[in-house]
Design a protein around this motif. Structure first.
Motif, PDB file in Angstrom:
ATOM      1  N   CYS A  15      -7.976  -3.025  63.741  1.00  0.00           N
ATOM      2  CA  CYS A  15      -8.486  -3.599  62.501  1.00  0.00           C
ATOM      3  C   CYS A  15      -7.666  -4.835  62.110  1.00  0.00           C
ATOM      4  N   ALA A  17      -7.393  -6.098  59.287  1.00  0.00           N
ATOM      5  CA  ALA A  17      -6.840  -5.944  57.934  1.00  0.00           C
ATOM      6  C   ALA A  17      -5.617  -5.038  57.919  1.00  0.00           C
ATOM      7  N   CYS A  18      -5.633  -3.949  58.738  1.00  0.00           N
ATOM      8  CA  CYS A  18      -4.544  -2.959  58.629  1.00  0.00           C
ATOM      9  C   CYS A  18      -4.037  -2.473  59.973  1.00  0.00           C
ATOM     10  N   GLY A  20      -5.514  -0.553  61.938  1.00  0.00           N
ATOM     11  CA  GLY A  20      -6.035   0.782  62.220  1.00  0.00           C
ATOM     12  C   GLY A  20      -7.076   0.773  63.338  1.00  0.00           C
ATOM     13  N   CYS A  31     -13.139   0.664  60.082  1.00  0.00           N
ATOM     14  CA  CYS A  31     -11.752   1.013  60.351  1.00  0.00           C
ATOM     15  C   CYS A  31     -11.503   2.444  59.888  1.00  0.00           C
ATOM     16  N   CYS A  34      -8.567   1.993  56.865  1.00  0.00           N
ATOM     17  CA  CYS A  34      -8.776   1.344  55.564  1.00  0.00           C
ATOM     18  C   CYS A  34     -10.247   1.238  55.180  1.00  0.00           C
ATOM     19  N   HIS A  36     -12.497  -0.802  56.235  1.00  0.00           N
ATOM     20  CA  HIS A  36     -13.073  -2.128  56.453  1.00  0.00           C
ATOM     21  C   HIS A  36     -14.317  -1.997  57.349  1.00  0.00           C
TER      22      HIS A  36
HETATM   23 ZN    ZN Z   1      -8.177  -1.220  58.565  1.00  0.00          ZN
END
Ligand code: ZN
Length: 317
Positions: A15, A17-18, A20, A31, A34, A36
């Protein structure tokens, strides 16, 4: 409904963003950490793995250090001493036009060690370099870009959707000047490249503003940005075939003319300038008149070969 998505490079993804795990379903993905959500685009097998919502990112700078001293900067990029210099007379001229590849740069392309080794074309556009990269390196190839139908996946260079240490080789041709935060993007390249991996790229210097470019870099800026991320500079050089004058002539000064005519308009400038520099060198010896000085003051762009050190994880972490 089972997971019918068979992306060959799914095991490399994370991911943006994180970091993951991304769980794919036909047409959508999310994700596991998170939440997403990512979507498939209309292009063939292409997923949109860009950030769907903005995220913060911290970059740490060490202040107070000595001024940048360029290392392994050459007047003209030497071929890799252990690389293979092939006959490139049949190479597609589009691949070596402007601030793109050169036969010397290609000698630094690493070779795949196994059939599961991957390379990333960061800012691949219409995949101009896919064929030559695959042929020379033997790597599995992924091309990402921020938009367009060419990329395997849409991705933001500032938040790459890949796990740490995913790739053995990254190439990024004439892309860094188009990024809003090149330091962040180069840290991302460092993160997804394996220790020992090679990053090869080019960046604009005296090219005109083009395609919404943000930062045109000098040799000092390019070296500092790469070293700040943790890379070691193997070789860097001004683009001797692509002077600032030629770049200006062919990219902006004479709109509408065919390329050969644009080039002809300023073709006398460089020989005249070289002559003036040679004359000045006769009168005043020293660093200020050296040929390297002329090149770094006049080049249209830089090419670089850098390595992720074998035993180091990022300068700033
Ligand atoms: Zn994520």
């Amino acid at each position: 409904m089972g997971d019918a998505v068979t992306l060959l490079y799914k095991h490399l993804l994370a991911c943006p963003a994180c970091a993951g795990e991304i769980v794919f379903q036909p047409g959508t993905a999310s994700c596991a950490s998170c939440g997403h959500v990512f979507r498939k685009t209309d292009a063939r097998d292409q997923w949109d793995l860009r950030l769907a919502v903005p995220r913060a990112r911290t970059v740490i700078y060490q202040l107070g250090g000595p001024p940048m001293a360029p290392t392994n900067l050459f007047e003209k990029l030497p071929p890799n001493p252990v690389g293979e210099m092939r006959d490139w007379s049949a190479i597609d001229p589009q691949l070596i036009y402007g601030n793109r590849l050169t036969p010397e740069l290609i000698t630094y392309f690493p070779k795949a060690q196994s059939s599961d080794d991957w390379m990333l074309d960061l800012g691949c556009g219409i995949r101009n370099f896919e064929t030559i990269c695959k042929e020379v390196t033997g790597f599995n190839y992924i091309g990402v870009d921020y938009e367009g139908e060419g990329p395997d996946a849409l991705a933001d260079a500032h938040a790459l959707p890949f796990k740490d240490n995913s790739f053995d080789f990254i190439i990024s041709i004439a892309v860094l000047e188009h990024l809003a935060f090149p330091d962040v993007a180069i840290e991302e390249a460092f993160r997804v490249l394996k220790p020992g991996g090679i990053f090869i790229g080019t960046v604009a210097f005296l090219e005109p503003f083009h395609m919404d470019s943000y930062y045109h870099m000098t040799h000092l800026g390019t070296a500092r940005t790469l070293e700040h991320a943790g890379f070691e500079i193997v070789a860097m050089a001004p683009n001797t075939e692509w002077s600032g004058t030629r770049a200006q002539a062919e990219m902006t000064l004479f709109p509408g003319l065919p390329r050969f005519a644009k080039r002809h308009m300023t073709s006398g400038v460089t020989p005249l300038s070289k002559g003036m520099w040679a004359f000045r060198r006769l009168l005043h010896k020293g660093e200020r008149t050296a040929n390297m000085r002329r090149l770094v003051e006049t080049t249209g762009g830089y090419r670089f070969v850098v390595q992720h050190p074998m035993s180091q994880t990022g300068a700033q972490v």
